[in-house]
Design a protein around this motif. Structure first.
Motif, PDB file in Angstrom:
ATOM      1  N   THR A 112       0.822  -1.206   0.000  1.00  0.00           N
ATOM      2  CA  THR A 112       0.000   0.000   0.000  1.00  0.00           C
ATOM      3  C   THR A 112       0.861   1.262   0.000  1.00  0.00           C
ATOM      4  N   VAL A 113       1.903   1.281   0.827  1.00  0.00           N
ATOM      5  CA  VAL A 113       2.763   2.466   0.895  1.00  0.00           C
ATOM      6  C   VAL A 113       3.458   2.707  -0.436  1.00  0.00           C
ATOM      7  N   MET A 114       3.889   1.637  -1.091  1.00  0.00           N
ATOM      8  CA  MET A 114       4.491   1.793  -2.413  1.00  0.00           C
ATOM      9  C   MET A 114       3.490   2.381  -3.396  1.00  0.00           C
ATOM     10  N   ARG A 115       2.255   1.947  -3.277  1.00  0.00           N
ATOM     11  CA  ARG A 115       1.208   2.468  -4.159  1.00  0.00           C
ATOM     12  C   ARG A 115       0.974   3.960  -3.900  1.00  0.00           C
ATOM     13  N   VAL A 116       0.983   4.353  -2.627  1.00  0.00           N
ATOM     14  CA  VAL A 116       0.821   5.765  -2.273  1.00  0.00           C
ATOM     15  C   VAL A 116       1.964   6.587  -2.863  1.00  0.00           C
ATOM     16  N   LYS A 117       3.178   6.097  -2.697  1.00  0.00           N
ATOM     17  CA  LYS A 117       4.337   6.829  -3.210  1.00  0.00           C
ATOM     18  C   LYS A 117       4.273   6.980  -4.726  1.00  0.00           C
ATOM     19  N   GLU A 118       3.919   5.892  -5.394  1.00  0.00           N
ATOM     20  CA  GLU A 118       3.814   5.948  -6.849  1.00  0.00           C
ATOM     21  C   GLU A 118       2.767   6.961  -7.281  1.00  0.00           C
ATOM     22  N   LYS A 119       1.639   6.990  -6.575  1.00  0.00           N
ATOM     23  CA  LYS A 119       0.564   7.908  -6.936  1.00  0.00           C
ATOM     24  C   LYS A 119       1.007   9.358  -6.727  1.00  0.00           C
ATOM     25  N   LEU A 120       1.666   9.631  -5.611  1.00  0.00           N
ATOM     26  CA  LEU A 120       2.119  10.995  -5.339  1.00  0.00           C
ATOM     27  C   LEU A 120       3.204  11.421  -6.323  1.00  0.00           C
ATOM     28  N   ASN A 121       4.105  10.493  -6.652  1.00  0.00           N
ATOM     29  CA  ASN A 121       5.135  10.800  -7.648  1.00  0.00           C
ATOM     30  C   ASN A 121       4.513  11.054  -9.013  1.00  0.00           C
ATOM     31  N   TRP A 122       3.485  10.238  -9.327  1.00  0.00           N
ATOM     32  CA  TRP A 122       2.791  10.390 -10.610  1.00  0.00           C
ATOM     33  C   TRP A 122       2.101  11.751 -10.695  1.00  0.00           C
ATOM     34  N   LYS A 123       1.491  12.172  -9.592  1.00  0.00           N
ATOM     35  CA  LYS A 123       0.840  13.486  -9.575  1.00  0.00           C
ATOM     36  C   LYS A 123       1.852  14.599  -9.803  1.00  0.00           C
ATOM     37  N   GLY A 124       3.026  14.448  -9.153  1.00  0.00           N
ATOM     38  CA  GLY A 124       4.029  15.502  -9.258  1.00  0.00           C
ATOM     39  C   GLY A 124       4.630  15.636 -10.644  1.00  0.00           C
ATOM     40  N   SER A 125       4.657  14.523 -11.380  1.00  0.00           N
ATOM     41  CA  SER A 125       5.281  14.554 -12.705  1.00  0.00           C
ATOM     42  C   SER A 125       4.276  14.446 -13.834  1.00  0.00           C
ATOM     43  N   MET A 126       2.989  14.568 -13.507  1.00  0.00           N
ATOM     44  CA  MET A 126       1.945  14.329 -14.496  1.00  0.00           C
ATOM     45  C   MET A 126       1.987  15.359 -15.615  1.00  0.00           C
ATOM     46  N   ALA A 166       5.599  -8.115 -16.560  1.00  0.00           N
ATOM     47  CA  ALA A 166       4.330  -7.774 -15.906  1.00  0.00           C
ATOM     48  C   ALA A 166       4.567  -7.294 -14.477  1.00  0.00           C
ATOM     49  N   TYR A 167       5.472  -7.942 -13.774  1.00  0.00           N
ATOM     50  CA  TYR A 167       5.751  -7.559 -12.385  1.00  0.00           C
ATOM     51  C   TYR A 167       6.429  -6.193 -12.322  1.00  0.00           C
ATOM     52  N   LEU A 168       7.403  -5.981 -13.187  1.00  0.00           N
ATOM     53  CA  LEU A 168       8.081  -4.674 -13.216  1.00  0.00           C
ATOM     54  C   LEU A 168       7.123  -3.569 -13.639  1.00  0.00           C
ATOM     55  N   LEU A 169       6.176  -3.901 -14.518  1.00  0.00           N
ATOM     56  CA  LEU A 169       5.196  -2.902 -14.959  1.00  0.00           C
ATOM     57  C   LEU A 169       4.298  -2.480 -13.804  1.00  0.00           C
ATOM     58  N   LEU A 170       3.831  -3.447 -13.016  1.00  0.00           N
ATOM     59  CA  LEU A 170       2.990  -3.123 -11.864  1.00  0.00           C
ATOM     60  C   LEU A 170       3.748  -2.270 -10.859  1.00  0.00           C
ATOM     61  N   HIS A 171       5.051  -2.505 -10.731  1.00  0.00           N
ATOM     62  CA  HIS A 171       5.874  -1.769  -9.760  1.00  0.00           C
ATOM     63  C   HIS A 171       6.778  -0.757 -10.461  1.00  0.00           C
ATOM     64  N   ARG A 172       6.318  -0.240 -11.588  1.00  0.00           N
ATOM     65  CA  ARG A 172       7.167   0.644 -12.392  1.00  0.00           C
ATOM     66  C   ARG A 172       7.540   1.913 -11.629  1.00  0.00           C
ATOM     67  N   ASN A 173       8.622   2.491 -12.092  1.00  0.00           N
ATOM     68  CA  ASN A 173       9.167   3.735 -11.540  1.00  0.00           C
ATOM     69  C   ASN A 173       9.770   3.568 -10.150  1.00  0.00           C
ATOM     70  N   ARG A 174       9.999   2.347  -9.747  1.00  0.00           N
ATOM     71  CA  ARG A 174      10.767   2.113  -8.524  1.00  0.00           C
ATOM     72  C   ARG A 174      11.592   0.854  -8.703  1.00  0.00           C
ATOM     73  N   THR A 175      12.715   0.797  -8.020  1.00  0.00           N
ATOM     74  CA  THR A 175      13.616  -0.341  -8.155  1.00  0.00           C
ATOM     75  C   THR A 175      13.084  -1.545  -7.395  1.00  0.00           C
TER      76      THR A 175
END
Length: 380
Positions: A112-126, A166-175
């Protein structure tokens, strides 16, 4: 990232705080409340990015509190915490970013926290989407689509290359750490014996992307840790675009119902539904619940406005995609009764018996059985 916690159970609140404090250095817990009446004032003072919010509290409905938070703080993300499964679907009325079942498990919290971070990062770079963007399609199966062309089902060199992408795509933009990928793809083999295999599968993925002219998508080695990071550049993902379109629909009324129809029709099936990836199940279920919730709203709208034929069509669509979904059979039984089609009512009940009882060995809901038995007495 500023975080606010709300749970009327003090011990649960302490446990959640300790779990977050112990895992994420870049997360600041600005406040934690066991008294929900203090939350609005606290949110206005701290302006958090995300709120972890218990839905079921005795003094106030968590869903109502979430609405108030979203009204006063633009762009705030909500993560619901609940002990009750039925609240999960209701939560999506607010388009919460995620929900977590109690007791909170560490791996689920990390996700969940990774999802939150991705969403906030996505908003910042949208950036505004380009009309000539390429697409990665994840409904049902992985496909690639270029502008002005039909989507192509991807032919992978190996099944592991497909799952790796598929796994990297779901977790994209993070290592994603190398050890995580090795455990995912070769769970029963020691890490020292599989590292070279991972390098080979990464090569296969890169070659596949090149073959399909998706050079804007790159897999980069981690800078701080041994792992890989997927960057899709300006390509778009259909499931993500679909979810954003749903969130922008607004109130369902006569002026928006056509937009609801078009958007919900674009849901083409389970997320990566043709692949039995256990790790994709949470995302699969989350998107399914969003779709089911809004399809139910659409059906009810049509029924309330005397358009039973359209309501029937909506529930038939649900039945086609999710034949195990009991509620659509019951909705169809009542709709067919309303239009005087006795044969269709009988057919839906028998179909429900067959699919749930015979195939899945599940009992039919008692409320459906009662309704059907009463209907039989009335129509006999």
């Amino acid at each position: 990232m500023k975080v606010l916690l709300v749970d009327d159970e003090p011990l649960a609140l302490i446990g959640l705080r300790m779990a977050l404090d112990g895992e994420f250095d870049d997360m600041e817990i600005v406040a934690a409340y066991s008294n929900p009446t203090e939350v609005i004032a606290g949110a206005m003072e701290h302006a958090p990015d995300v709120v972890f919010l218990d839905i079921h509290m005795p003094e106030i409905d968590g869903l109502k509190l979430a609405r108030q938070l979203q009204a006063i703080i633009q762009g705030i993300e909500i993560v619901f915490i609940t002990s009750y499964d039925q609240y999960a679907i209701r939560a999506f009325e607010l388009y919460a970013l995620d929900y977590i079942m109690k007791p909170v498990e560490r791996h689920r919290l990390l996700q969940t926290v990774m999802r939150v971070k991705e969403k906030l990062n996505w908003k910042g770079s949208m950036k505004p989407p380009k009309s000539d963007s390429s697409w990665i399609c994840c409904f049902d199966r992985i496909r690639f689509r270029h502008p002005g062309m039909e989507s192509q089902t991807v032919k992978w060199r190996t099944s592991r290359a497909q799952e790796l992408f598929a796994y990297l795509l779901l977790h994209r933009n993070r290592t994603v750490s190398r050890s995580t990928l090795l455990e995912l793809l070769w769970p029963d083999i020691e890490e020292t014996n599989t590292v070279q295999h991972l390098y080979t599968e990464i090569y296969h993925v890169r070659q596949t992307l090149k073959r399909y002219k998706l050079d804007m998508i790159s897999i980069q080695s981690g800078e701080r840790e041994a792992g890989y990071r997927l960057d899709i550049g300006e390509a778009r993902v259909d499931t993500e675009a679909w979810e954003q379109a749903v969130k922008q629909l607004g109130q369902l009324d006569a002026s928006t119902v056509d937009a609801y129809e078009r958007t919900l029709h674009a849901y083409e099936g389970r997320y990566l539904g043709q692949y039995e990836y256990i790790w994709a199940e949470h995302e699969r279920e989350r998107l399914r619940l969003i779709w089911l919730y809004n399809m139910t709203r659409l059906s009810e709208f049509y029924e309330q406005h005397g358009m039973q034929d359209k309501a029937i069509k909506v529930n038939r669509r649900v039945q086609d995609l999710y034949p195990e979904e009991e509620s659509c059979y019951f909705a169809l039984m009542k709709l067919y009764d309303a239009v005087g089609s006795k044969i269709e009512v009988e057919e839906q009940y028998l179909l429900l018996q067959s699919r749930l009882g015979s195939e899945l060995e599940l009992p039919i809901g008692a409320h459906i059985v009662r309704w059907y038995e009463q209907w039989k007495l009335i129509t006999a």
